[in-house]
Design a protein around this motif. Structure first.
Motif, PDB file in Angstrom:
ATOM      1  N   SER A  33      29.215  36.488  43.156  1.00  0.00           N
ATOM      2  CA  SER A  33      30.442  35.678  43.189  1.00  0.00           C
ATOM      3  C   SER A  33      31.644  36.475  42.688  1.00  0.00           C
ATOM      4  O   SER A  33      32.783  36.179  43.054  1.00  0.00           O
ATOM      5  CB  SER A  33      30.260  34.409  42.345  1.00  0.00           C
ATOM      6  N   PHE A  34      31.411  37.498  41.843  1.00  0.00           N
ATOM      7  CA  PHE A  34      32.513  38.358  41.389  1.00  0.00           C
ATOM      8  C   PHE A  34      33.152  39.094  42.564  1.00  0.00           C
ATOM      9  O   PHE A  34      34.323  39.454  42.515  1.00  0.00           O
ATOM     10  CB  PHE A  34      32.016  39.406  40.384  1.00  0.00           C
ATOM     11  N   TYR A  35      32.357  39.335  43.607  1.00  0.00           N
ATOM     12  CA  TYR A  35      32.805  40.174  44.720  1.00  0.00           C
ATOM     13  C   TYR A  35      33.038  39.374  45.987  1.00  0.00           C
ATOM     14  O   TYR A  35      33.098  39.931  47.083  1.00  0.00           O
ATOM     15  CB  TYR A  35      31.778  41.280  44.975  1.00  0.00           C
ATOM     16  N   GLY A  36      33.139  38.055  45.836  1.00  0.00           N
ATOM     17  CA  GLY A  36      33.547  37.214  46.955  1.00  0.00           C
ATOM     18  C   GLY A  36      32.479  36.892  47.975  1.00  0.00           C
ATOM     19  O   GLY A  36      32.800  36.416  49.075  1.00  0.00           O
ATOM     20  N   VAL A  37      31.204  37.140  47.670  1.00  0.00           N
ATOM     21  CA  VAL A  37      30.136  36.774  48.608  1.00  0.00           C
ATOM     22  C   VAL A  37      29.958  35.261  48.583  1.00  0.00           C
ATOM     23  O   VAL A  37      29.800  34.669  47.514  1.00  0.00           O
ATOM     24  CB  VAL A  37      28.807  37.479  48.238  1.00  0.00           C
ATOM     25  N   GLU A  38      29.998  34.644  49.749  1.00  0.00           N
ATOM     26  CA  GLU A  38      29.894  33.185  49.847  1.00  0.00           C
ATOM     27  C   GLU A  38      28.564  32.706  49.266  1.00  0.00           C
ATOM     28  O   GLU A  38      27.540  33.373  49.386  1.00  0.00           O
ATOM     29  CB  GLU A  38      30.015  32.783  51.322  1.00  0.00           C
TER      30      GLU A  38
END
Length: 351
Positions: free
Chosen positions: A298-303
């Motif tokens: 979630s830190f790297y924007g993965v859904e």
């Protein structure tokens, strides 16, 4: 009710709780995860987007890590005068992970007892070497955590800024005086217990003798030959674990794109948080590991659904491989016992 039953009850309840608590954690976290996930959508992502060859490559690398772990443990055992064949130690490592899937932490006790019995060595000494083996892992994970925090500090700050309640909860726990008082009390009690003088046949004396055996197995790391090889195997173990995570991320387009955008640090941070989660008492890390991996991604924007699909497939395939390796190990151990029994029978018949 008889006195014998009354005495047996606490032990029975204690053993039940050891296995029940990890099971509750595993089932509870999995239920919470799938409660918020469209299961069909997740399975569709796995079915349509996954390149299973990358997963298979990751599993092969993880087997190499277990071989390195056996090699590292062999150096410690040889320093203690326990000269177990390397293939026997490999079997013990395979069996350990398989047993931990059902009974967390029991695998380490089993491999200690198996090797000690086969090599006719003292249990506490072999157990101490196993404790040193696990302590080395703990120190390694801590060092990687520091490095991962430095790499992901900007992403973590951004995430916490958007999730103020989680940030405040973390601060409250870390700054609580009760946490530090409890830690100090545990250390003081352990010091008092181990330094208290008593007869050797008393409970205190037996525990102290056992701890001395543990220390002997642990302290050998500082004086043994082959410390350089021991360190290299440590790097090999954790390097393989990381490579398994890294190559597995190429199995899905969304994780591959995240690695391409943020670099190796994205895979490293995810790997470290997953490694820490393995310390939570659960069946083979099932539950805590997925939560940690999804949280890191979630830190790297993965859904969210994509991250859950990756985490479940990765851990599911690893769990399956551990089961198969465990079956192989236990079959090999049975054959080894039969071979040794036959050999001993032949020797006795000649004398």
């Amino acid at each position: 009710m008889t006195k014998s039953k009354q005495k047996g009850r606490p032990g029975w309840l204690s053993q039940l709780m050891k296995f029940l608590i990890p099971l509750v954690i595993t089932v509870g976290l999995c239920w919470l995860m799938f409660k918020e996930i469209n299961f069909r959508e997740m399975m569709d992502i796995i079915h349509r987007q996954c390149n299973y060859w990358w997963i298979a490559l990751g599993l092969l690398i993880s087997v190499l890590a277990q071989f390195f772990r056996a090699c590292r443990w062999n150096i410690q055992l040889q320093a203690l005068g326990v000269n177990a064949p390397l293939h026997i130690l490999v079997y013990s490592i395979f069996g350990t992970y398989a047993i931990n899937l059902l009974f967390p932490r029991l695998g380490e006790v089993w491999r200690t007892g198996y090797v000690a019995q086969r090599q006719k060595a003292t249990f506490s000494t072999v157990f101490g070497s196993m404790v040193a083996d696990r302590l080395a892992d703990t120190i390694t994970v801590f060092l990687m955590l520091v490095w991962a925090f430095l790499l992901a500090s900007s992403h973590i700050r951004s995430y916490l800024a958007q999730n103020q309640e989680q940030y405040e909860g973390i601060v409250t726990v870390v700054t609580s005086p009760w946490l530090w008082i409890a830690a100090a009390a545990c250390i003081a009690f352990a010091w008092w217990f181990l330094t208290r003088k008593g007869a050797k046949d008393t409970f205190f004396g037996k525990v102290q003798n056992f701890v001395k055996g543990l220390w002997q197995g642990f302290a050998v790391v500082g004086t043994m030959r082959g410390k350089g090889r021991w360190l290299l195997f440590t790097v090999g173990i954790w390097g393989c674990y990381f490579l398994q995570m890294y190559v597995s991320m190429f199995a899905f387009p969304f994780t591959r794109d995240a690695v391409s955008e943020y670099g190796v640090s994205m895979a490293f941070v995810t790997f470290v948080l997953g490694s820490i989660a393995m310390g939570v008492p659960s069946n083979g890390g099932i539950g805590p590991w997925q939560w940690a991996v999804v949280f890191a991604m979630s830190f790297y924007g993965v859904e969210h659904t994509n991250a859950v699909a990756f985490a479940n497939l990765s851990l599911g395939s690893t769990t399956l491989s551990l089961i198969l390796l465990g079956i192989f190990a236990f079959v090999a151990i049975i054959l080894d016992k039969k071979k040794n029994t036959k050999l001993n029978t032949q020797i006795n018949s000649k004398t």
